[in-house]
Design an enzyme around this catalytic site. Structure first.
Site, PDB file in Angstrom:
ATOM      1  N   LYS A 146       0.567  -1.121  -0.462  1.00  0.00           N
ATOM      2  CA  LYS A 146       0.089   0.183  -0.066  1.00  0.00           C
ATOM      3  C   LYS A 146       0.527   1.227  -0.176  1.00  0.00           C
ATOM      4  CE  LYS A 146      -1.470   2.656   3.596  1.00  0.00           C
ATOM      5  NZ  LYS A 146      -1.543   4.172   2.092  1.00  0.00           N
ATOM      6  N   GLU A 162      10.069   1.388   9.904  1.00  0.00           N
ATOM      7  CA  GLU A 162      10.867   2.583  10.269  1.00  0.00           C
ATOM      8  C   GLU A 162      10.826   4.027  10.410  1.00  0.00           C
ATOM      9  OE1 GLU A 162      14.324   2.487  10.463  1.00  0.00           O
ATOM     10  OE2 GLU A 162      14.287   1.026   9.602  1.00  0.00           O
TER      11      GLU A 162
END
Ligand code: UN1
Length: 496
Positions: free
Chosen positions: A176, A251
């Site tokens: 996505k 992250e």
């Protein structure tokens, strides 16, 4: 107004969202320029994509890794051929200047060739057994279907950091892309398809975080999630994924410091700071957002830095003479504005910039002046919280030790830079800076794909991209082969 209508990729078919809804992708330098309409996908599209990936996994996992890698090599070559077009598409949808979007595509090319080599490694470990005539080894196995959720600031490079290692390791993927930048991921996936990737191995579903990302996180057939984005969203991602015990690679944010000592090559430090702070309009996780100046050079550095920041040319990134593009959307402009206000209220001084640019051609998009704040102290919010825009703070300090202490005094730990000619201090800083990345005499941005990328504290949850990606996208299997032809009990079961 005519514009292309793009589709999702599910099981090798290009499909609209089941609901028929779309989201318009606008050029942040010129909102009249509609890049395209992209599917606004929901749980049913995600479920279809996951089912396709699950089916494809049964065969993809059996394709020998060197063969999987050959597809990545072909994809890398196609990206090379298409680099200019894909860079232009990216500048139109994301805003950063052409020189940088070419770099973003280049990073995906580098990743393809780097990871393709892993197809002939994927090393395991062999070790002696405690018994005779018994062989012991550990092999890497794929996880299954993995869900990838990626940000808008590196809309091709970061998807490649996740897709390529996941694929070479034998996983199938549902990706996505960020709502603001679906085209660059679409282009990357197109290159994989043209390189011969079988149907269902990569599935692309565009849409918003809540409508598309959340069902992907929660889907029971998704075995792992890799996410890059803000710490705020990352925390929610981690919590959601924990409900089904998925491993998650997060992250996230940074508040990266460049430290300049009195003995530094000042010109070099100025070049580095300008590039680190205003490259990509300050919208890198690795962007320099704090410049820590030792007292002896602080005044000279500040005067020169402000002059250089003021001279930067802001504009549409498609114009080759422009140095700083727009911010990606109006929300990011609001964040930059808000942080300038907070900083001034806390006593910082506005040395240049500080405002959205709204006159003339700037009125067509979302632009913010390169902004430098002086007199910032380490406890101010502007010194601790991520802005993700062209806003940088100058903080002064006395001793080297104090510089390190300030650099470490935040909740993030992604990138750090030290400018000095003193090799002893350089190595002490490498040891003592709390960050996933430390540069000596180079800016906080510019990581290469084959080193570990990621950070400590609230920047991440311990995983790494680059060198660490195969580790995340595989699981270990311990294998024992007994060739003694008799029951041999392990030492624990065979006590004398
Ligand atoms: C990011 O900021 O999200 O190190 C990624 C760099 C780039 C990657 C940045 N290679 O600046």
């Amino acid at each position: 107004m005519t514009y292309p209508v793009y589709r999702n990729l599910i099981d090798g078919q290009w499909l609209p969202a089941r609901s028929g809804k779309t989201i318009l992708n606008l050029n942040p330098a010129d909102h009249a320029d509609v890049v395209g309409a992209f599917p606004s996908s929901s749980a049913e599209d995600v479920a279809q994509a996951v089912a396709a990936a699950k089916k494809a996994y049964t065969t993809w996992r059996l394709v020998p890794a060197p063969k999987r890698a050959e597809i990545l090599v072909r994809a890398g070559l196609l990206l090379q051929e298409r680099k200019e077009q894909y860079a232009r598409d990216m500048t139109r949808e994301m805003g950063k200047v052409l020189a940088e979007t070419r770099g973003d595509v280049q990073e995906a090319i580098d990743e393809a060739f780097y990871v393709a080599g892993e197809g002939r490694r994927l090393f395991g470990v062999t070790t002696p057994s405690e018994l005779q005539n018994k062989f012991a080894m550990s092999v890497r196995m794929p996880l299954g279907v993995v869900g990838l959720i990626t940000p808008w600031n590196f809309p091709m490079a970061i998807p490649s950091w996740k897709l390529f290692p996941a694929l070479v390791a034998g996983n199938t993927c549902v990706i996505k892309p960020a709502t603001d930048t679906p085209l660059s991921t679409y282009n990357l996936v197109q290159a994989l398809v043209d390189a011969g990737l079988p149907a269902g191995v990569v599935n692309l579903v565009s849409g918003s975080g809540s409508a598309t990302g959340t069902p992907l996180l929660e889907h029971p057939d998704v075995r792992a999630i890799s996410f890059t984005g803000s710490s705020e969203v990352g925390s929610l991602v981690g919590q959601r994924a924990a409900a089904t015990f998925k491993p998650v690679s997060l992250e996230m944010g940074g508040k990266n410091a460049q430290i300049v000592l009195n003995d530094a090559n000042l010109d070099l430090a100025l070049d580095g700071a300008l590039w680190g702070a205003f490259g990509t309009t300050g919208q890198r996780c690795t962007a320099t957002s704090r410049i820590l100046l030792q007292k002896g050079i602080a005044e000279k550095f500040t005067t020169e830095f402000v002059t250089r920041a003021r001279a930067l040319k802001v504009g549409n990134g498609l114009d080759e003479s422009v140095e700083v593009g727009p911010q990606v959307n109006a929300g990011q402009i609001e964040t930059s504005k808000k942080y300038v206000e907070i900083a001034l209220a806390e006593g910082a001084k506005l040395l240049t910039g500080g405002h959205a640019l709204t006159e003339g051609a700037y009125s067509k998009g979302t632009f913010f002046e390169p902004t430098v704040l002086g007199g910032v102290t380490p406890t101010m919010r502007i010194a601790r919280e991520e802005v993700f825009g062209p806003v940088v703070s100058l903080i002064e300090f006395e001793s080297f030790e104090q510089g390190l202490e300030i650099a470490n005094s935040i909740d993030y730990g992604l990138s750090t830079a030290l400018y000095t000619k003193d090799v002893n201090r350089a190595f002490a800083a490498i040891r003592d800076l709390e960050a996933g990345i430390t540069y000596i005499n180079a800016p906080t941005i510019g990581a290469e794909v084959h080193l570990p990328f990621g950070g400590v504290k609230q920047t991440g949850n311990g995983h790494r991209e680059g060198l660490g990606a195969i580790e995340f996208f595989t699981t270990w299997k311990a294998v024992y082969v007994d060739y003694s032809d008799k029951l041999q009990r392990a030492q624990i079961d065979n006590a004398e």
